[in-house]
Motif scaffolding. Structure first.
Motif, PDB file in Angstrom:
ATOM      1  N   ALA A 145       0.832  -1.206   0.000  1.00 35.20           N
ATOM      2  CA  ALA A 145       0.000   0.000   0.000  1.00 35.20           C
ATOM      3  C   ALA A 145       0.868   1.259   0.000  1.00 35.20           C
ATOM      4  O   ALA A 145       0.590   2.224  -0.722  1.00 35.20           O
ATOM      5  CB  ALA A 145      -0.930  -0.008   1.211  1.00 35.20           C
ATOM      6  N   LEU A 146       1.913   1.261   0.822  1.00 37.47           N
ATOM      7  CA  LEU A 146       2.831   2.406   0.842  1.00 37.47           C
ATOM      8  C   LEU A 146       3.471   2.600  -0.528  1.00 37.47           C
ATOM      9  O   LEU A 146       3.586   3.730  -1.027  1.00 37.47           O
ATOM     10  CB  LEU A 146       3.913   2.186   1.898  1.00 37.47           C
ATOM     11  N   ASN A 147       3.885   1.507  -1.147  1.00 40.44           N
ATOM     12  CA  ASN A 147       4.508   1.593  -2.459  1.00 40.44           C
ATOM     13  C   ASN A 147       3.522   2.102  -3.506  1.00 40.44           C
ATOM     14  O   ASN A 147       3.876   2.916  -4.369  1.00 40.44           O
ATOM     15  CB  ASN A 147       5.067   0.233  -2.852  1.00 40.44           C
ATOM     16  N   ALA A 148       2.272   1.641  -3.417  1.00 40.35           N
ATOM     17  CA  ALA A 148       1.249   2.084  -4.368  1.00 40.35           C
ATOM     18  C   ALA A 148       1.000   3.577  -4.251  1.00 40.35           C
ATOM     19  O   ALA A 148       0.908   4.293  -5.257  1.00 40.35           O
ATOM     20  CB  ALA A 148      -0.043   1.303  -4.144  1.00 40.35           C
ATOM     21  N   ARG A 149       0.887   4.063  -3.012  1.00 37.71           N
ATOM     22  CA  ARG A 149       0.635   5.491  -2.810  1.00 37.71           C
ATOM     23  C   ARG A 149       1.847   6.329  -3.205  1.00 37.71           C
ATOM     24  O   ARG A 149       1.712   7.400  -3.814  1.00 37.71           O
ATOM     25  CB  ARG A 149       0.257   5.770  -1.355  1.00 37.71           C
ATOM     26  N   GLN A 150       3.042   5.863  -2.865  1.00 36.78           N
ATOM     27  CA  GLN A 150       4.250   6.606  -3.223  1.00 36.78           C
ATOM     28  C   GLN A 150       4.392   6.705  -4.745  1.00 36.78           C
ATOM     29  O   GLN A 150       4.679   7.785  -5.287  1.00 36.78           O
ATOM     30  CB  GLN A 150       5.487   5.913  -2.638  1.00 36.78           C
ATOM     31  N   SER A 151       4.198   5.607  -5.421  1.00 32.67           N
ATOM     32  CA  SER A 151       4.352   5.619  -6.874  1.00 32.67           C
ATOM     33  C   SER A 151       3.260   6.452  -7.544  1.00 32.67           C
ATOM     34  O   SER A 151       3.505   7.111  -8.562  1.00 32.67           O
ATOM     35  CB  SER A 151       4.359   4.194  -7.430  1.00 32.67           C
ATOM     36  N   ALA A 152       2.057   6.458  -6.976  1.00 29.90           N
ATOM     37  CA  ALA A 152       0.980   7.289  -7.513  1.00 29.90           C
ATOM     38  C   ALA A 152       1.322   8.770  -7.374  1.00 29.90           C
ATOM     39  O   ALA A 152       1.051   9.575  -8.285  1.00 29.90           O
ATOM     40  CB  ALA A 152      -0.335   6.976  -6.800  1.00 29.90           C
ATOM     41  N   GLU A 153       1.911   9.132  -6.239  1.00 30.78           N
ATOM     42  CA  GLU A 153       2.338  10.519  -6.036  1.00 30.78           C
ATOM     43  C   GLU A 153       3.439  10.894  -7.028  1.00 30.78           C
ATOM     44  O   GLU A 153       3.461  12.011  -7.550  1.00 30.78           O
ATOM     45  CB  GLU A 153       2.841  10.711  -4.603  1.00 30.78           C
ATOM     46  N   LEU A 154       4.342   9.960  -7.284  1.00 29.82           N
ATOM     47  CA  LEU A 154       5.405  10.217  -8.253  1.00 29.82           C
ATOM     48  C   LEU A 154       4.840  10.433  -9.655  1.00 29.82           C
ATOM     49  O   LEU A 154       5.332  11.262 -10.422  1.00 29.82           O
ATOM     50  CB  LEU A 154       6.393   9.056  -8.266  1.00 29.82           C
ATOM     51  N   LEU A 172       7.625   8.880   6.338  1.00 29.11           N
ATOM     52  CA  LEU A 172       7.696   8.836   7.791  1.00 29.11           C
ATOM     53  C   LEU A 172       7.119   7.528   8.319  1.00 29.11           C
ATOM     54  O   LEU A 172       7.677   6.898   9.229  1.00 29.11           O
ATOM     55  CB  LEU A 172       6.933  10.025   8.379  1.00 29.11           C
ATOM     56  N   PHE A 173       6.019   7.099   7.741  1.00 30.41           N
ATOM     57  CA  PHE A 173       5.418   5.816   8.129  1.00 30.41           C
ATOM     58  C   PHE A 173       6.390   4.678   7.854  1.00 30.41           C
ATOM     59  O   PHE A 173       6.650   3.833   8.712  1.00 30.41           O
ATOM     60  CB  PHE A 173       4.119   5.611   7.341  1.00 30.41           C
ATOM     61  N   ASP A 174       6.910   4.645   6.639  1.00 31.06           N
ATOM     62  CA  ASP A 174       7.787   3.554   6.221  1.00 31.06           C
ATOM     63  C   ASP A 174       9.049   3.483   7.080  1.00 31.06           C
ATOM     64  O   ASP A 174       9.530   2.396   7.404  1.00 31.06           O
ATOM     65  CB  ASP A 174       8.162   3.762   4.758  1.00 31.06           C
ATOM     66  N   GLU A 175       9.573   4.636   7.460  1.00 30.27           N
ATOM     67  CA  GLU A 175      10.842   4.680   8.172  1.00 30.27           C
ATOM     68  C   GLU A 175      10.703   4.576   9.687  1.00 30.27           C
ATOM     69  O   GLU A 175      11.579   3.999  10.344  1.00 30.27           O
ATOM     70  CB  GLU A 175      11.578   5.991   7.830  1.00 30.27           C
ATOM     71  N   GLY A 217       8.607   0.708  11.240  1.00 32.30           N
ATOM     72  CA  GLY A 217       9.606   1.505  10.545  1.00 32.30           C
ATOM     73  C   GLY A 217      10.984   0.869  10.548  1.00 32.30           C
ATOM     74  O   GLY A 217      11.524   0.534  11.601  1.00 32.30           O
ATOM     75  N   HIS A 218      11.573   0.715   9.357  1.00 31.15           N
ATOM     76  CA  HIS A 218      12.859   0.025   9.306  1.00 31.15           C
ATOM     77  C   HIS A 218      14.015   0.896   9.797  1.00 31.15           C
ATOM     78  O   HIS A 218      14.993   0.382  10.331  1.00 31.15           O
ATOM     79  CB  HIS A 218      13.138  -0.520   7.897  1.00 31.15           C
ATOM     80  N   ALA A 219      13.902   2.216   9.671  1.00 33.03           N
ATOM     81  CA  ALA A 219      14.931   3.092  10.251  1.00 33.03           C
ATOM     82  C   ALA A 219      14.849   3.056  11.775  1.00 33.03           C
ATOM     83  O   ALA A 219      15.876   3.106  12.464  1.00 33.03           O
ATOM     84  CB  ALA A 219      14.754   4.519   9.743  1.00 33.03           C
ATOM     85  N   LEU A 220      13.646   2.961  12.295  1.00 36.04           N
ATOM     86  CA  LEU A 220      13.465   2.845  13.745  1.00 36.04           C
ATOM     87  C   LEU A 220      14.080   1.551  14.255  1.00 36.04           C
ATOM     88  O   LEU A 220      14.773   1.534  15.290  1.00 36.04           O
ATOM     89  CB  LEU A 220      11.974   2.893  14.078  1.00 36.04           C
ATOM     90  N   LEU A 221      13.858   0.455  13.555  1.00 41.90           N
ATOM     91  CA  LEU A 221      14.450  -0.823  13.949  1.00 41.90           C
ATOM     92  C   LEU A 221      15.977  -0.749  13.911  1.00 41.90           C
ATOM     93  O   LEU A 221      16.661  -1.306  14.776  1.00 41.90           O
ATOM     94  CB  LEU A 221      13.955  -1.930  13.025  1.00 41.90           C
ATOM     95  N   GLU A 222      16.502  -0.048  12.920  1.00 40.92           N
ATOM     96  CA  GLU A 222      17.956   0.113  12.843  1.00 40.92           C
ATOM     97  C   GLU A 222      18.485   0.873  14.060  1.00 40.92           C
ATOM     98  O   GLU A 222      19.511   0.504  14.638  1.00 40.92           O
ATOM     99  CB  GLU A 222      18.320   0.845  11.551  1.00 40.92           C
ATOM    100  N   LYS A 223      17.776   1.922  14.468  1.00 38.00           N
ATOM    101  CA  LYS A 223      18.196   2.678  15.649  1.00 38.00           C
ATOM    102  C   LYS A 223      18.154   1.816  16.906  1.00 38.00           C
ATOM    103  O   LYS A 223      18.961   1.993  17.821  1.00 38.00           O
ATOM    104  CB  LYS A 223      17.309   3.910  15.834  1.00 38.00           C
ATOM    105  N   LEU A 224      17.215   0.885  16.945  1.00 32.44           N
ATOM    106  CA  LEU A 224      17.038   0.061  18.138  1.00 32.44           C
ATOM    107  C   LEU A 224      18.084  -1.044  18.274  1.00 32.44           C
ATOM    108  O   LEU A 224      18.054  -1.809  19.234  1.00 32.44           O
ATOM    109  CB  LEU A 224      15.626  -0.523  18.159  1.00 32.44           C
ATOM    110  N   ILE A 225      19.013  -1.107  17.340  1.00 31.50           N
ATOM    111  CA  ILE A 225      20.175  -1.972  17.535  1.00 31.50           C
ATOM    112  C   ILE A 225      20.915  -1.528  18.805  1.00 31.50           C
ATOM    113  O   ILE A 225      21.432  -2.343  19.568  1.00 31.50           O
ATOM    114  CB  ILE A 225      21.109  -1.900  16.310  1.00 31.50           C
ATOM    115  N   ALA A 226      20.983  -0.222  19.010  1.00 31.47           N
ATOM    116  CA  ALA A 226      21.605   0.348  20.213  1.00 31.47           C
ATOM    117  C   ALA A 226      20.582   1.263  20.871  1.00 31.47           C
ATOM    118  O   ALA A 226      20.588   2.473  20.648  1.00 31.47           O
ATOM    119  CB  ALA A 226      22.872   1.125  19.851  1.00 31.47           C
TER     120      ALA A 226
END
Length: 309
Positions: A145-154, A172-175, A217-226
């Motif tokens: 769904a995120l990809n569909a909306r992002q590509s539609a905006e593009l 922001l949602f994705d990250e 969010g995958h950036a959030l998960l990355e931060k949670l390494i530490a």
């Protein structure tokens, strides 16, 4: 029709796997020819602690991918593509999901647009993209769904110096999103009202019974390494039925995946105001120090917010 789609999917997966392998072997051969030592593997993959609640939700697949990532870039892509072939997941425009080396993204191509049109997710050999790939399996409908909306905006706005409000919200949602599943509106009201003592102390027993959180969010998960005290996610509040808390984890995740993806594709305007800040280490059961009510007295983390609004 299904046989043809299965054949196309298999061909795409095989192509992506071979491309990833070629990139890795070519890089190694180039370094060897120049008398250079092979590039060391990123040590970050070994730092994933699967016992942590934010990682435990996808530990079974994640541990397999972790071992592949520690072996090499091509091995990680191969493991991801093997799972994609088995799951038969699609991206925002119905293309079969596959993972390719970052260098295979054509010059000038928009990341989300490329995923939507080809099904191929450019992936680097790092934690950020490791967790991004994980979310395609943990919550496949939401990612599509995120990809569909992002590509539609593009399609409408093109690739420019600014993303625009909707794309900012989707990114922001994705990250950085957390899914706050809640069967009691008073709990979600406390979250939106920055009423931390109410949400985390007075109503502590409600966690796991009337509300819970999934990291997305995958950036959030990355931060949670530490993990650090001020680590804050953007909570997307999901109203769930009371019986939700009687279901097992896969059933809950499937329900969240369907409900949230439908909301993202729905007619409502998408803005960053739809999120509520949620300090991750304040979630009951997620950090030993928050067993003490005094943990929530740190106003630099648990801020008062805009109560009047």
């Amino acid at each position: 029709m299904r046989e043809r789609e299965a054949g196309q999917r298999a061909a795409k997966i095989d192509k992506a796997a071979k491309a990833g392998s070629a990139v890795a072997h070519e890089a190694a051969a180039t370094k060897a020819a120049r008398g250079m030592a092979p590039e060391p593997l990123p040590p970050c993959f070994a730092a994933i602690d699967w016992s942590k609640p934010w990682f435990a939700q996808f530990a079974t697949r994640g541990q397999r991918w972790q071992q592949a990532a520690l072996t090499g870039y091509a091995d990680l892509l191969a493991a991801m593509n093997a799972d994609a072939a088995q799951m038969q997941q699609t991206t925002g425009r119905g293309q079969p999901l596959a993972f390719i080396a970052q260098d295979d993204l054509p010059p000038g191509a928009a990341y989300e647009g490329h995923i939507a049109s080809t099904g191929c997710v450019p992936t680097r050999h790092n934690l950020h993209d490791f967790f991004n790939g994980s979310m395609w399996f943990a919550f496949p409908r939401i990612k599509a769904a995120l990809n569909a909306r992002q590509s539609a905006e593009l399609d409408v706005l093109g690739v420019g110096p600014t993303r625009g409000g909707v794309r900012d919200m989707l990114t922001l949602f994705d990250e950085n999103a957390l899914l706050f599943a809640c069967a009691d509106s008073s709990l979600s009201a406390a979250l939106r009202g920055f009423e931390w003592q109410t949400l985390f102390v007075a109503w502590r027993d409600a966690w796991g019974r009337r509300c819970e959180v999934r990291c997305f969010g995958h950036a959030l998960l990355e931060k949670l390494i530490a993990p650090f005290r001020g680590c804050t996610g953007h909570a997307w509040i999901v109203a769930v039925p009371a019986e939700y808390f009687e279901w097992d984890t896969p059933a809950r995740d499937a329900w969240l995946d369907e409900a949230v993806s439908a909301a993202l594709l729905g007619p409502d305007a998408l803005t960053s105001r739809m999120f509520a800040p949620l300090p991750v280490l304040g979630i009951p059961g997620w950090w030993p120090e928050n067993e003490s009510p005094a943990f929530y007295d740190d106003t630099s983390v648990f801020r008062t917010g805009r109560r009047k609004r």
